[in-house]
Write a protein that holds these residues in place. Structure first.
Motif, PDB file in Angstrom:
ATOM      1  N   LEU A   1      -4.259  -3.019 -17.062  1.00  0.00           N
ATOM      2  CA  LEU A   1      -5.536  -2.594 -16.496  1.00  0.00           C
ATOM      3  C   LEU A   1      -5.949  -1.226 -17.020  1.00  0.00           C
ATOM      4  CD1 LEU A   1      -5.214  -3.824 -12.815  1.00  0.00           C
ATOM      5  CD2 LEU A   1      -6.571  -4.832 -14.668  1.00  0.00           C
ATOM      6  N   ALA A   2      -4.988  -0.349 -17.252  1.00  0.00           N
ATOM      7  CA  ALA A   2      -5.301   0.961 -17.810  1.00  0.00           C
ATOM      8  C   ALA A   2      -5.927   0.815 -19.196  1.00  0.00           C
ATOM      9  CB  ALA A   2      -4.042   1.822 -17.876  1.00  0.00           C
ATOM     10  N   VAL A   3      -5.430  -0.105 -19.989  1.00  0.00           N
ATOM     11  CA  VAL A   3      -5.999  -0.344 -21.321  1.00  0.00           C
ATOM     12  C   VAL A   3      -7.386  -0.962 -21.207  1.00  0.00           C
ATOM     13  CG1 VAL A   3      -5.736  -1.688 -23.446  1.00  0.00           C
ATOM     14  CG2 VAL A   3      -3.748  -0.557 -22.429  1.00  0.00           C
ATOM     15  N   ILE A   4      -7.531  -1.966 -20.363  1.00  0.00           N
ATOM     16  CA  ILE A   4      -8.811  -2.654 -20.208  1.00  0.00           C
ATOM     17  C   ILE A   4      -9.903  -1.707 -19.733  1.00  0.00           C
ATOM     18  CG2 ILE A   4     -10.043  -4.391 -18.834  1.00  0.00           C
ATOM     19  CD1 ILE A   4      -7.392  -5.953 -18.760  1.00  0.00           C
ATOM     20  N   PHE A   5      -9.567  -0.810 -18.816  1.00  0.00           N
ATOM     21  CA  PHE A   5     -10.568   0.054 -18.210  1.00  0.00           C
ATOM     22  C   PHE A   5     -10.564   1.473 -18.773  1.00  0.00           C
ATOM     23  CE2 PHE A   5     -10.035  -3.220 -14.860  1.00  0.00           C
ATOM     24  CZ  PHE A   5     -11.315  -3.731 -14.942  1.00  0.00           C
ATOM     25  N   ALA A   6     -10.011   1.671 -19.955  1.00  0.00           N
ATOM     26  CA  ALA A   6     -10.022   2.977 -20.634  1.00  0.00           C
ATOM     27  C   ALA A   6      -9.513   4.075 -19.714  1.00  0.00           C
ATOM     28  CB  ALA A   6     -11.418   3.304 -21.159  1.00  0.00           C
ATOM     29  N   GLY A   7      -8.306   3.933 -19.274  1.00  0.00           N
ATOM     30  CA  GLY A   7      -7.772   4.935 -18.371  1.00  0.00           C
ATOM     31  C   GLY A   7      -6.290   5.153 -18.558  1.00  0.00           C
ATOM     32  N   ASP A   8      -5.792   6.055 -17.763  1.00  0.00           N
ATOM     33  CA  ASP A   8      -4.369   6.356 -17.748  1.00  0.00           C
ATOM     34  C   ASP A   8      -3.889   6.384 -16.312  1.00  0.00           C
ATOM     35  OD1 ASP A   8      -3.804   6.815 -20.540  1.00  0.00           O
ATOM     36  OD2 ASP A   8      -4.961   8.667 -20.365  1.00  0.00           O
ATOM     37  N   ILE A   9      -2.697   5.919 -16.096  1.00  0.00           N
ATOM     38  CA  ILE A   9      -2.092   6.010 -14.776  1.00  0.00           C
ATOM     39  C   ILE A   9      -1.412   7.371 -14.700  1.00  0.00           C
ATOM     40  CG2 ILE A   9      -0.362   5.053 -13.220  1.00  0.00           C
ATOM     41  CD1 ILE A   9      -0.943   2.329 -14.591  1.00  0.00           C
ATOM     42  N   ALA A  10      -1.942   8.232 -13.824  1.00  0.00           N
ATOM     43  CA  ALA A  10      -1.398   9.579 -13.688  1.00  0.00           C
ATOM     44  C   ALA A  10      -0.174   9.586 -12.782  1.00  0.00           C
ATOM     45  CB  ALA A  10      -2.469  10.523 -13.142  1.00  0.00           C
ATOM     46  N   ALA A  11      -0.199   8.749 -11.745  1.00  0.00           N
ATOM     47  CA  ALA A  11       0.926   8.671 -10.813  1.00  0.00           C
ATOM     48  C   ALA A  11       0.802   7.382 -10.015  1.00  0.00           C
ATOM     49  CB  ALA A  11       0.911   9.866  -9.864  1.00  0.00           C
ATOM     50  N   TYR A  12       1.913   6.946  -9.464  1.00  0.00           N
ATOM     51  CA  TYR A  12       1.867   5.800  -8.567  1.00  0.00           C
ATOM     52  C   TYR A  12       3.058   5.867  -7.612  1.00  0.00           C
ATOM     53  CZ  TYR A  12       5.405   3.528 -11.506  1.00  0.00           C
ATOM     54  OH  TYR A  12       6.544   3.225 -12.199  1.00  0.00           O
ATOM     55  N   GLY A  13       2.875   5.229  -6.481  1.00  0.00           N
ATOM     56  CA  GLY A  13       3.944   5.141  -5.498  1.00  0.00           C
ATOM     57  C   GLY A  13       3.983   3.730  -4.940  1.00  0.00           C
ATOM     58  N   VAL A  14       5.174   3.175  -4.880  1.00  0.00           N
ATOM     59  CA  VAL A  14       5.338   1.809  -4.380  1.00  0.00           C
ATOM     60  C   VAL A  14       6.005   1.879  -3.008  1.00  0.00           C
ATOM     61  CG1 VAL A  14       6.379  -0.442  -4.820  1.00  0.00           C
ATOM     62  CG2 VAL A  14       5.561   0.950  -6.745  1.00  0.00           C
ATOM     63  N   MET A  15       5.302   1.310  -2.024  1.00  0.00           N
ATOM     64  CA  MET A  15       5.840   1.252  -0.675  1.00  0.00           C
ATOM     65  C   MET A  15       6.332  -0.180  -0.417  1.00  0.00           C
ATOM     66  SD  MET A  15       4.266   3.901  -1.110  1.00  0.00           S
ATOM     67  CE  MET A  15       3.289   5.276  -0.698  1.00  0.00           C
ATOM     68  N   SER A  16       6.815  -0.439   0.768  1.00  0.00           N
ATOM     69  CA  SER A  16       7.357  -1.765   1.055  1.00  0.00           C
ATOM     70  C   SER A  16       6.269  -2.834   1.115  1.00  0.00           C
ATOM     71  CB  SER A  16       8.134  -1.748   2.366  1.00  0.00           C
ATOM     72  OG  SER A  16       7.260  -1.430   3.438  1.00  0.00           O
ATOM     73  N   ASN A  17       5.044  -2.455   1.479  1.00  0.00           N
ATOM     74  CA  ASN A  17       4.004  -3.474   1.614  1.00  0.00           C
ATOM     75  C   ASN A  17       2.692  -3.121   0.891  1.00  0.00           C
ATOM     76  OD1 ASN A  17       3.195  -1.429   3.277  1.00  0.00           O
ATOM     77  ND2 ASN A  17       2.749  -2.733   5.035  1.00  0.00           N
ATOM     78  N   HIS A  18       2.659  -2.067   0.111  1.00  0.00           N
ATOM     79  CA  HIS A  18       1.471  -1.694  -0.654  1.00  0.00           C
ATOM     80  C   HIS A  18       1.853  -0.642  -1.691  1.00  0.00           C
ATOM     81  CE1 HIS A  18       1.580   1.569   2.295  1.00  0.00           C
ATOM     82  NE2 HIS A  18       0.784   2.248   1.484  1.00  0.00           N
ATOM     83  N   TYR A  19       0.891  -0.231  -2.476  1.00  0.00           N
ATOM     84  CA  TYR A  19       1.139   0.819  -3.452  1.00  0.00           C
ATOM     85  C   TYR A  19      -0.083   1.713  -3.575  1.00  0.00           C
ATOM     86  CZ  TYR A  19      -1.380  -2.369  -6.575  1.00  0.00           C
ATOM     87  OH  TYR A  19      -2.312  -3.198  -7.133  1.00  0.00           O
ATOM     88  N   HIS A  20       0.125   2.908  -4.123  1.00  0.00           N
ATOM     89  CA  HIS A  20      -0.945   3.865  -4.374  1.00  0.00           C
ATOM     90  C   HIS A  20      -0.942   4.172  -5.866  1.00  0.00           C
ATOM     91  CE1 HIS A  20      -1.659   5.048  -0.133  1.00  0.00           C
ATOM     92  NE2 HIS A  20      -0.410   4.631   0.004  1.00  0.00           N
TER      93      HIS A  20
END
Length: 81
Positions: free
Chosen positions: A4-23
């Motif tokens: 998705l980062a490639v498709i939408f011309a972006g970069d993932i700066a950070a992410y966090g994975v929780m037990s039932n969702h992510y940011h």
């Protein structure tokens, strides 16, 4: 997420994975997105979403009347943003 980062011309700066969702903190590279031609924007949009019938006809080489061309330009600019 990387695709998705490639498709939408972006970069993932950070992410966090929780037990039932992510940011995700996503940086959009507007300069790159604005350099894409209309024929580059449409296939990128079609990968995660269903593009309009109008866009599909354009990609397959169908001739569009002026009203259809105008509407397609509006859609492409929305998708580019």
């Amino acid at each position: 997420m990387q695709r998705l980062a490639v498709i939408f011309a972006g970069d993932i700066a950070a992410y966090g994975v929780m037990s039932n969702h992510y940011h995700v903190v996503f940086y959009i590279d507007a300069i790159t997105a604005n350099t894409w031609s209309d024929t580059e924007v449409i296939p990128g949009w079609q990968e995660p979403f269903k593009a309009s019938n109008l866009a599909q006809r354009f990609i397959h080489g169908a001739s569009l009347d002026p009203c259809e061309e105008s509407k397609l330009k509006e859609l492409i600019e929305l998708w580019r943003k």
